[in-house]
Design a protein around this motif. Structure first.
Motif, PDB file in Angstrom:
ATOM      1  N   GLY A 184       0.527  -1.005   0.338  1.00 17.24           N
ATOM      2  CA  GLY A 184      -0.276  -0.321  -0.040  1.00 17.24           C
ATOM      3  C   GLY A 184       0.579   1.373  -0.103  1.00 17.24           C
ATOM      4  O   GLY A 184       0.996   2.366  -1.101  1.00 17.24           O
ATOM      5  N   THR A 185       1.908   0.996   0.959  1.00 22.03           N
ATOM      6  CA  THR A 185       3.028   2.425   1.110  1.00 22.03           C
ATOM      7  C   THR A 185       3.288   2.608  -1.006  1.00 22.03           C
ATOM      8  O   THR A 185       3.885   3.802  -1.383  1.00 22.03           O
ATOM      9  CB  THR A 185       4.429   2.239   1.552  1.00 22.03           C
ATOM     10  OG1 THR A 185       3.605   1.836   3.098  1.00 22.03           O
ATOM     11  CG2 THR A 185       4.793   3.713   1.730  1.00 22.03           C
ATOM     12  N   GLY A 186       3.557   1.387  -1.462  1.00 27.36           N
ATOM     13  CA  GLY A 186       4.460   1.568  -2.509  1.00 27.36           C
ATOM     14  C   GLY A 186       3.732   2.000  -3.610  1.00 27.36           C
ATOM     15  O   GLY A 186       3.364   2.648  -4.248  1.00 27.36           O
ATOM     16  N   PHE A 187       2.134   2.094  -3.896  1.00 30.86           N
ATOM     17  CA  PHE A 187       1.101   2.499  -5.044  1.00 30.86           C
ATOM     18  C   PHE A 187       1.171   4.322  -4.618  1.00 30.86           C
ATOM     19  O   PHE A 187       0.863   4.629  -5.373  1.00 30.86           O
ATOM     20  CB  PHE A 187      -0.230   1.730  -3.824  1.00 30.86           C
ATOM     21  CG  PHE A 187      -1.140   2.600  -4.479  1.00 30.86           C
ATOM     22  CD1 PHE A 187      -1.489   2.985  -5.648  1.00 30.86           C
ATOM     23  CD2 PHE A 187      -1.892   3.424  -3.861  1.00 30.86           C
ATOM     24  CE1 PHE A 187      -2.895   3.343  -6.678  1.00 30.86           C
ATOM     25  CE2 PHE A 187      -3.647   4.213  -4.688  1.00 30.86           C
ATOM     26  CZ  PHE A 187      -4.048   3.835  -5.746  1.00 30.86           C
ATOM     27  N   MET A 188       0.896   4.160  -2.516  1.00 32.96           N
ATOM     28  CA  MET A 188       0.340   5.764  -1.918  1.00 32.96           C
ATOM     29  C   MET A 188       2.119   6.452  -3.173  1.00 32.96           C
ATOM     30  O   MET A 188       1.901   8.181  -2.847  1.00 32.96           O
ATOM     31  CB  MET A 188       0.084   5.862  -1.069  1.00 32.96           C
ATOM     32  CG  MET A 188      -0.898   5.509  -0.858  1.00 32.96           C
ATOM     33  SD  MET A 188      -2.745   6.350  -1.287  1.00 32.96           S
ATOM     34  CE  MET A 188      -2.573   8.090  -0.508  1.00 32.96           C
ATOM     35  N   LYS A 189       3.788   6.248  -2.659  1.00 32.34           N
ATOM     36  CA  LYS A 189       4.520   6.599  -2.936  1.00 32.34           C
ATOM     37  C   LYS A 189       4.927   6.957  -4.700  1.00 32.34           C
ATOM     38  O   LYS A 189       5.193   7.701  -4.756  1.00 32.34           O
ATOM     39  CB  LYS A 189       5.589   5.942  -2.454  1.00 32.34           C
ATOM     40  CG  LYS A 189       7.354   6.445  -2.285  1.00 32.34           C
ATOM     41  CD  LYS A 189       7.032   8.468  -1.606  1.00 32.34           C
ATOM     42  CE  LYS A 189       8.690   8.217  -1.801  1.00 32.34           C
ATOM     43  NZ  LYS A 189       9.207   8.671  -3.303  1.00 32.34           N
ATOM     44  N   SER A 190       4.180   5.675  -5.450  1.00 30.73           N
ATOM     45  CA  SER A 190       4.360   5.924  -6.511  1.00 30.73           C
ATOM     46  C   SER A 190       3.595   6.966  -7.237  1.00 30.73           C
ATOM     47  O   SER A 190       3.727   7.607  -8.521  1.00 30.73           O
ATOM     48  CB  SER A 190       3.696   4.461  -7.347  1.00 30.73           C
ATOM     49  OG  SER A 190       2.532   4.431  -7.082  1.00 30.73           O
ATOM     50  N   LEU A 191       2.301   7.276  -6.263  1.00 28.19           N
ATOM     51  CA  LEU A 191       1.311   8.802  -7.221  1.00 28.19           C
ATOM     52  C   LEU A 191       2.165   9.238  -6.873  1.00 28.19           C
ATOM     53  O   LEU A 191       2.154  11.038  -7.801  1.00 28.19           O
ATOM     54  CB  LEU A 191       0.040   8.572  -6.540  1.00 28.19           C
ATOM     55  CG  LEU A 191      -0.720   7.168  -6.663  1.00 28.19           C
ATOM     56  CD1 LEU A 191      -2.404   7.430  -5.650  1.00 28.19           C
ATOM     57  CD2 LEU A 191      -1.160   7.811  -8.485  1.00 28.19           C
ATOM     58  N   GLU A 192       2.975   9.790  -5.405  1.00 26.74           N
ATOM     59  CA  GLU A 192       3.801  11.172  -5.008  1.00 26.74           C
ATOM     60  C   GLU A 192       4.730  10.653  -6.110  1.00 26.74           C
ATOM     61  O   GLU A 192       4.699  12.060  -6.239  1.00 26.74           O
ATOM     62  CB  GLU A 192       4.398  10.685  -3.361  1.00 26.74           C
ATOM     63  CG  GLU A 192       5.091  12.218  -3.182  1.00 26.74           C
ATOM     64  CD  GLU A 192       5.430  11.202  -1.934  1.00 26.74           C
ATOM     65  OE1 GLU A 192       6.359  11.820  -1.573  1.00 26.74           O
ATOM     66  OE2 GLU A 192       4.930  10.543  -0.795  1.00 26.74           O
ATOM     67  N   ASP A 193       5.535   9.986  -6.421  1.00 31.57           N
ATOM     68  CA  ASP A 193       6.274  10.333  -7.802  1.00 31.57           C
ATOM     69  C   ASP A 193       6.030  11.642  -8.385  1.00 31.57           C
ATOM     70  O   ASP A 193       6.564  11.674  -9.858  1.00 31.57           O
ATOM     71  CB  ASP A 193       6.562   8.881  -7.849  1.00 31.57           C
ATOM     72  CG  ASP A 193       7.789   8.231  -7.197  1.00 31.57           C
ATOM     73  OD1 ASP A 193       8.047   9.201  -5.719  1.00 31.57           O
ATOM     74  OD2 ASP A 193       7.560   7.211  -6.271  1.00 31.57           O
ATOM     75  N   GLU A 194       4.416  10.631  -8.735  1.00 37.78           N
ATOM     76  CA  GLU A 194       4.284  11.637 -10.591  1.00 37.78           C
ATOM     77  C   GLU A 194       3.486  12.702  -9.775  1.00 37.78           C
ATOM     78  O   GLU A 194       2.997  13.560 -10.573  1.00 37.78           O
ATOM     79  CB  GLU A 194       2.750  10.899 -10.827  1.00 37.78           C
ATOM     80  CG  GLU A 194       3.501   9.444 -11.164  1.00 37.78           C
ATOM     81  CD  GLU A 194       4.337   9.464 -12.680  1.00 37.78           C
ATOM     82  OE1 GLU A 194       4.607  10.424 -13.378  1.00 37.78           O
ATOM     83  OE2 GLU A 194       5.316   8.634 -12.883  1.00 37.78           O
ATOM     84  N   ASN A 195       3.926  13.701  -8.383  1.00 41.83           N
ATOM     85  CA  ASN A 195       3.164  14.858  -8.397  1.00 41.83           C
ATOM     86  C   ASN A 195       1.831  14.643  -8.169  1.00 41.83           C
ATOM     87  O   ASN A 195       1.216  15.738  -8.204  1.00 41.83           O
ATOM     88  CB  ASN A 195       3.956  15.915  -8.813  1.00 41.83           C
ATOM     89  CG  ASN A 195       5.105  15.609  -8.591  1.00 41.83           C
ATOM     90  OD1 ASN A 195       6.002  16.382  -7.738  1.00 41.83           O
ATOM     91  ND2 ASN A 195       6.111  16.473  -9.825  1.00 41.83           N
ATOM     92  N   LEU A 196       1.384  13.650  -7.762  1.00 42.12           N
ATOM     93  CA  LEU A 196      -0.684  13.552  -7.332  1.00 42.12           C
ATOM     94  C   LEU A 196      -0.689  13.087  -6.331  1.00 42.12           C
ATOM     95  O   LEU A 196       0.318  12.126  -5.378  1.00 42.12           O
ATOM     96  CB  LEU A 196      -0.688  12.461  -8.469  1.00 42.12           C
ATOM     97  CG  LEU A 196      -0.711  12.613  -9.988  1.00 42.12           C
ATOM     98  CD1 LEU A 196      -0.943  11.541 -10.660  1.00 42.12           C
ATOM     99  CD2 LEU A 196      -1.461  13.650 -10.437  1.00 42.12           C
TER     100      LEU A 196
END
Length: 290
Positions: free
Chosen positions: A110-122
């Protein structure tokens, strides 16, 4: 690799069945080499039957820890000394950390999912999400999104073997977080469409879109999507899924596969074991560039 391994090399494992196809050993070993860390990451084919002995081996061999994948994510929880609260809520563990014989279980999906969005500035905190699926990935995403501040989650699922788990996820989210979760039957297409229309993000955490279902998608009508929303498919093989194609036809601005999530969940485990940040950009270019 042979130049790095010596009498001080620290072992980390990956325990699942089947697992020889995994990209994780390549990802972690290249990250260790890039940072000059004296670790080695190896894959072991472990079933539920051999899991107790494998977990004992983490202590006996003084391994730093291990990743855990199917079919062992739930079974391993009873074999550990401590469970991280997010993993407890998720009901699954994908990462074990060994601190001098004390084994702690974490769930980094779940952390990986949220961080992957953060990487895209979302940022989807304070927003509504519609999520298809309540298996391992779907559960981890739902729980972590709720913990991180997503305002509302509509979970859609078939009334199949995962339906009871979907009901559990809704109960856990509503009782232990500030997020409002609701469960819908995915066969109710009118409601499914309405929930997506009200959402900032639609995430498919099912196996639809990967082999042997690569020609299928739960949403086939581009009219279900808005251009300003996010469409996220946790599948990353193929790189462009049928769902992603439908979203692109709708002109959706932010369309993603599961590569970023896979990379970031690994990076979270890497940090738990080593205390260092994985060189994410380096690993992304090494493994995932077209």
């Amino acid at each position: 690799m042979t130049e790095r391994i010596d009498g001080h090399t620290i072992l980390i494992g990956l325990m699942a069945y089947p697992i020889r196809h995994s990209m994780s050993p390549t990802m972690h070993n290249n990250a260790f080499a890039k940072l000059g860390l004296n670790y080695a990451y190896l894959a072991f084919e472990i079933t539920n039957a051999t899991l107790p002995q494998a977990v004992d081996a983490i202590r006996t061999l003084d391994m730093r820890g291990s990743n855990i994948s199917m079919p062992n994510k739930q079974k391993v929880m009873d074999l550990l000394d401590k469970i991280d609260p997010a993993a407890e809520m998720t009901g699954a563990v994908n990462t074990i950390v060994n601190d001098h014989g004390v084994l702690t279980g974490y769930c980094t999906d779940g952390t990986g999912f949220m961080k992957s969005l953060e990487d895209e500035n979302l940022d989807i905190r304070g927003e509504k999400m519609t999520l298809a699926g309540a298996g391992g990935a779907g559960t981890a995403i739902a729980i972590q999104a709720a913990l991180d501040g997503v305002k509302e989650i509509s979970i859609v699922n078939k009334k199949d073997a995962e339906w009871e788990n979907a009901k559990r996820n809704v109960e856990v989210i509503n009782s232990k977080t500030k997020c409002k979760a609701t469960l819908f039957d995915i066969d109710d297409q009118a409601t499914f469409k309405k929930e997506i229309a009200d959402s900032a993000i639609y995430c498919d955490a099912t196996g639809v879109g990967m082999k042997p279902l690569e020609d299928l998608t739960l949403v086939s009508d581009p009219g279900w999507f808005r251009k300003d929303m996010i469409v996220f498919d946790t599948v990353y093989a193929p790189r462009t899924t049928k769902l992603m194609t439908v979203a692109q036809e709708a002109g959706v601005q932010h369309v993603f596969n599961g590569l970023g999530m896979m990379l970031e969940q690994g990076a979270e485990a890497f940090k738990l074991w080593t205390g260092e940040n994985m060189p994410v950009d380096y690993i992304r270019d090494l493994l995932f560039s077209e």
